[in-house]
Write a protein that holds these residues in place. Structure first.
Motif, PDB file in Angstrom:
ATOM      1  N   ASN A 194       0.781  -1.328  -0.011  1.00  0.00           N
ATOM      2  CA  ASN A 194      -0.156  -0.064   0.131  1.00  0.00           C
ATOM      3  C   ASN A 194       0.744   1.280  -0.024  1.00  0.00           C
ATOM      4  N   SER A 195       0.180   2.407   0.047  1.00  0.00           N
ATOM      5  CA  SER A 195       0.921   3.581   0.054  1.00  0.00           C
ATOM      6  C   SER A 195       1.465   4.364   1.355  1.00  0.00           C
ATOM      7  N   SER A 196       1.026   3.633   2.233  1.00  0.00           N
ATOM      8  CA  SER A 196       1.375   3.941   3.628  1.00  0.00           C
ATOM      9  C   SER A 196       2.955   3.806   4.093  1.00  0.00           C
ATOM     10  N   THR A 197       3.687   4.531   4.874  1.00  0.00           N
ATOM     11  CA  THR A 197       5.014   4.354   5.386  1.00  0.00           C
ATOM     12  C   THR A 197       4.880   3.935   6.806  1.00  0.00           C
ATOM     13  N   GLU A 198       5.892   3.507   7.286  1.00  0.00           N
ATOM     14  CA  GLU A 198       5.831   2.727   8.594  1.00  0.00           C
ATOM     15  C   GLU A 198       5.446   3.855   9.868  1.00  0.00           C
ATOM     16  N   GLU A 199       5.849   5.197   9.401  1.00  0.00           N
ATOM     17  CA  GLU A 199       5.410   6.142  10.208  1.00  0.00           C
ATOM     18  C   GLU A 199       3.985   6.754  10.171  1.00  0.00           C
ATOM     19  N   GLY A 200       3.243   5.943   9.101  1.00  0.00           N
ATOM     20  CA  GLY A 200       1.654   6.441   8.846  1.00  0.00           C
ATOM     21  C   GLY A 200       1.483   7.527   7.814  1.00  0.00           C
ATOM     22  N   LYS A 201       2.673   7.928   7.213  1.00  0.00           N
ATOM     23  CA  LYS A 201       2.421   8.942   6.127  1.00  0.00           C
ATOM     24  C   LYS A 201       1.982   8.133   5.008  1.00  0.00           C
ATOM     25  N   GLU A 202       0.975   9.182   4.157  1.00  0.00           N
ATOM     26  CA  GLU A 202       0.613   8.436   2.907  1.00  0.00           C
ATOM     27  C   GLU A 202       1.428   9.056   1.563  1.00  0.00           C
ATOM     28  N   LEU A 203       1.992   8.301   0.861  1.00  0.00           N
ATOM     29  CA  LEU A 203       2.732   8.582  -0.303  1.00  0.00           C
ATOM     30  C   LEU A 203       1.808   9.005  -1.465  1.00  0.00           C
ATOM     31  N   ASN A 204       0.723   8.744  -1.559  1.00  0.00           N
ATOM     32  CA  ASN A 204      -0.129   9.429  -2.338  1.00  0.00           C
ATOM     33  C   ASN A 204      -0.669  10.666  -2.372  1.00  0.00           C
ATOM     34  N   ASP A 205      -0.358  11.282  -1.264  1.00  0.00           N
ATOM     35  CA  ASP A 205      -0.522  12.558  -0.894  1.00  0.00           C
ATOM     36  C   ASP A 205       0.669  13.301  -1.400  1.00  0.00           C
ATOM     37  N   PRO A 206       0.452  14.323  -2.486  1.00  0.00           N
ATOM     38  CA  PRO A 206       1.410  15.021  -3.303  1.00  0.00           C
ATOM     39  C   PRO A 206       2.159  15.846  -2.239  1.00  0.00           C
ATOM     40  N   ARG A 207       1.778  16.148  -0.947  1.00  0.00           N
ATOM     41  CA  ARG A 207       2.291  17.159  -0.045  1.00  0.00           C
ATOM     42  C   ARG A 207       3.567  15.985   0.727  1.00  0.00           C
ATOM     43  N   ILE A 208       3.360  14.742   0.641  1.00  0.00           N
ATOM     44  CA  ILE A 208       4.270  13.930   1.002  1.00  0.00           C
ATOM     45  C   ILE A 208       5.474  13.437   0.018  1.00  0.00           C
ATOM     46  N   LEU A 209       4.878  13.256  -1.260  1.00  0.00           N
ATOM     47  CA  LEU A 209       5.850  12.729  -2.275  1.00  0.00           C
ATOM     48  C   LEU A 209       5.410  13.229  -3.666  1.00  0.00           C
ATOM     49  N   THR A 210       6.366  13.699  -4.556  1.00  0.00           N
ATOM     50  CA  THR A 210       6.036  14.235  -5.788  1.00  0.00           C
ATOM     51  C   THR A 210       7.299  13.823  -6.699  1.00  0.00           C
ATOM     52  N   ASP A 211       7.104  13.788  -7.972  1.00  0.00           N
ATOM     53  CA  ASP A 211       8.199  13.355  -9.013  1.00  0.00           C
ATOM     54  C   ASP A 211       8.447  14.221 -10.014  1.00  0.00           C
ATOM     55  N   VAL A 212       9.662  14.649 -10.101  1.00  0.00           N
ATOM     56  CA  VAL A 212       9.990  15.600 -11.258  1.00  0.00           C
ATOM     57  C   VAL A 212      10.781  15.179 -12.253  1.00  0.00           C
ATOM     58  N   GLY A 213      10.848  13.752 -12.163  1.00  0.00           N
ATOM     59  CA  GLY A 213      11.281  13.009 -13.579  1.00  0.00           C
ATOM     60  C   GLY A 213      13.071  12.689 -13.267  1.00  0.00           C
ATOM     61  N   ASP A 214      13.631  12.408 -14.471  1.00  0.00           N
ATOM     62  CA  ASP A 214      14.804  12.233 -14.579  1.00  0.00           C
ATOM     63  C   ASP A 214      15.849  13.428 -15.226  1.00  0.00           C
ATOM     64  N   VAL A 215      17.210  13.435 -14.863  1.00  0.00           N
ATOM     65  CA  VAL A 215      17.988  13.965 -15.497  1.00  0.00           C
ATOM     66  C   VAL A 215      18.482  13.043 -16.946  1.00  0.00           C
ATOM     67  N   PRO A 216      18.294  13.676 -17.905  1.00  0.00           N
ATOM     68  CA  PRO A 216      18.473  12.708 -19.106  1.00  0.00           C
ATOM     69  C   PRO A 216      19.981  12.522 -19.370  1.00  0.00           C
ATOM     70  N   ILE A 217      20.670  11.857 -18.461  1.00  0.00           N
ATOM     71  CA  ILE A 217      22.123  11.608 -18.553  1.00  0.00           C
ATOM     72  C   ILE A 217      22.596  11.129 -19.902  1.00  0.00           C
ATOM     73  N   GLN A 218      22.016   9.995 -20.137  1.00  0.00           N
ATOM     74  CA  GLN A 218      22.624   9.414 -21.484  1.00  0.00           C
ATOM     75  C   GLN A 218      22.448  10.262 -22.752  1.00  0.00           C
ATOM     76  N   GLU A 219      21.488  10.995 -22.916  1.00  0.00           N
ATOM     77  CA  GLU A 219      21.061  11.959 -23.906  1.00  0.00           C
ATOM     78  C   GLU A 219      21.965  12.905 -23.701  1.00  0.00           C
ATOM     79  N   ILE A 220      22.438  13.645 -22.588  1.00  0.00           N
ATOM     80  CA  ILE A 220      23.616  14.707 -22.538  1.00  0.00           C
ATOM     81  C   ILE A 220      24.810  14.175 -23.099  1.00  0.00           C
ATOM     82  N   ARG A 221      25.212  12.797 -22.517  1.00  0.00           N
ATOM     83  CA  ARG A 221      26.495  12.305 -22.842  1.00  0.00           C
ATOM     84  C   ARG A 221      26.873  12.061 -24.457  1.00  0.00           C
ATOM     85  N   ASP A 222      25.636  11.700 -25.182  1.00  0.00           N
ATOM     86  CA  ASP A 222      25.669  11.387 -26.477  1.00  0.00           C
ATOM     87  C   ASP A 222      25.889  12.710 -27.124  1.00  0.00           C
TER      88      ASP A 222
END
Length: 437
Positions: A194-222
């Protein structure tokens, strides 16, 4: 090449069968069986031209000897020609494959070769700048959007935001950690939990966890970007996340070389050194491992040289050389080795860090764990921490955690069911709960 060689062998087998049929048609087997001296009265046996052993079951009369010998010579010439061609092509393809492997180890930096073709360096550099700026723009806009969403939901004092840095070429052994970020994300949201941590926080709450994606490392190196600029791009990406209050970066590696540009960015953005809790089987503090100043085995030497850490605690160490100990003493590193963990446990499970500095940074190398818990790592070192040991250290830590990374998970060495991916994801989940507030 294998298919062609197989065809040749099959053709030889068919021709042997043909000779056998010719011989048995001329001399029926019952007569051979009844007369032990039968072959002594017949013409000499033919020896197979492609083998050291004779075709002992074949005898041919004078009436068809010439025609059969002609076919044997023709067949011999054709098969030898095919074998020569096969071996030549195999050697050629082998050398090409070896060359491809060599290119793969070095990374594809084909644009660096354009200087030799009289291509203006300004053209190449401008192109590289556009690619880097496009990469940073994507990170910037995604971070801005996530921060706006959090504020629209009522805001938060601190919110964890995932940033992937799929970099593996600074590994001294295997480069599989470059494939880790998507596998960790997949495991975080796996339906088996499920989306709960052991301390009881809900990861599906954007105030707890969001995602900004990846730095495109290989594309830059290419595009031919060298490691100096690449590390600067990673640092700039981290700063872009931190500019969007209340986001705090939790970076998914990648090998451990990424810790240097991430810590540098956090320290520079906050305006001072940090306390660092580093969980690892190795101290990663070589001055320049195998001549690479950005090696994953040298990341904490760069951090300490830059003055980005006031205090560095390394926990779980069980593979350390004399240089690692000397470097530790030089920089005043607190190294807690596994051989003394039983006596250090109480202290390490009740840490209080960050007083008088800008915050605490946590770096978790998945190989800090015993391979019984996390086999999917490049450098397997038995005798490590249990998973509960790690969670106890993280849960009981008293600190304002401003950023963190989870590195060195290698999906290419994981179990079929993705056990190490789930372990890495669990660490990420609990770190997200620790950072967010």
């Amino acid at each position: 090449m294998i298919a062609l060689n197989t065809f040749i062998q099959a053709a030889m087998g068919v021709f042997r069968l043909y000779l056998f049929i010719v011989s048995t048609a001329q001399y029926p087997r019952p007569e051979c069986a009844q007369n032990p001296n039968f072959y002594q009265t017949q013409p000499k046996k033919l020896h197979h031209p492609l083998s050291s052993s004779s075709i002992s079951s074949v005898s041919i009369t004078s009436s068809n000897t010439k025609s059969v010998q002609f076919f044997i010579r023709l067949f011999t010439f054709v098969t030898r020609a095919l074998r020569f061609l096969c071996s030549h092509l195999a050697a050629s393809s082998s050398s090409k494959f070896a060359g491809m492997k060599s290119i793969g180890r070095r990374g594809i930096h084909h644009l660096q070769k354009l200087n030799a073709a009289s291509v203006p360096s300004e053209l190449i550099e401008n192109g590289q700048n556009r690619v880097i700026e496009a990469s940073l723009t994507l990170i910037r806009e995604r971070a801005k959007l996530k921060a706006e969403l959090i504020r629209a939901m009522g805001g938060a004092e601190a919110s964890t935001s995932l940033l992937g840095v799929p970099l593996g070429h600074n590994s001294s052994f295997l480069q599989g950690p470059a494939f880790a970020p998507p596998r960790i994300r997949e495991a975080i949201w796996c339906g088996s939990t499920n989306s709960s941590t052991e301390e009881g926080k809900e990861l599906n709450d954007p105030r707890i966890l969001t995602d900004v994606g990846d730095v495109p490392i290989q594309e830059i190196r290419d595009c031919g970007v060298d490691d100096d600029r690449l590390m600067n791009t990673v640092s700039e990406s981290v700063k872009l996340v931190m500019e969007q209050d209340p986001l705090r970066p939790l970076v998914l590696g990648g090998d451990h070389s990424i810790s240097f540009p991430v810590v540098r960015a956090v320290s520079e953005k906050l305006g001072g050194p940090l306390d660092i809790l580093h969980l690892d089987a190795h101290p990663d503090i070589y001055h320049s491992f195998e001549g690479n100043k950005y090696s994953h085995a040298s990341s904490f030497a760069r951090i300490m040289e830059g003055g980005y850490a006031r205090r560095l605690l390394q926990v779980g160490i069980r593979s350390i050389t004399s240089e690692g100990r000397e470097q530790g003493k030089k920089f005043g590193v607190e190294q807690y080795e596994m051989r003394t963990f039983s006596s250090d446990r109480h202290f390490l499970e009740n840490l209080k860090l960050g007083q008088g500095v800008k915050g605490v940074y946590i770096s978790v190398d998945v190989d800090c764990l015993d391979p019984a818990f996390a086999p999917g790592v490049s450098h397997i070192e038995p005798g490590g921490l249990s998973f509960r040991d790690v969670l106890n250290i993280l849960h009981n830590l008293q600190a304002d955690v401003v950023a963190a990374d989870v590195v060195e998970f290698n999906p290419q060495r994981d179990t079929v069911d993705g056990m190490t991916a789930m372990v890495a994801a669990k660490i990420v989940r609990e770190l997200a709960a620790k950072i967010s507030k």
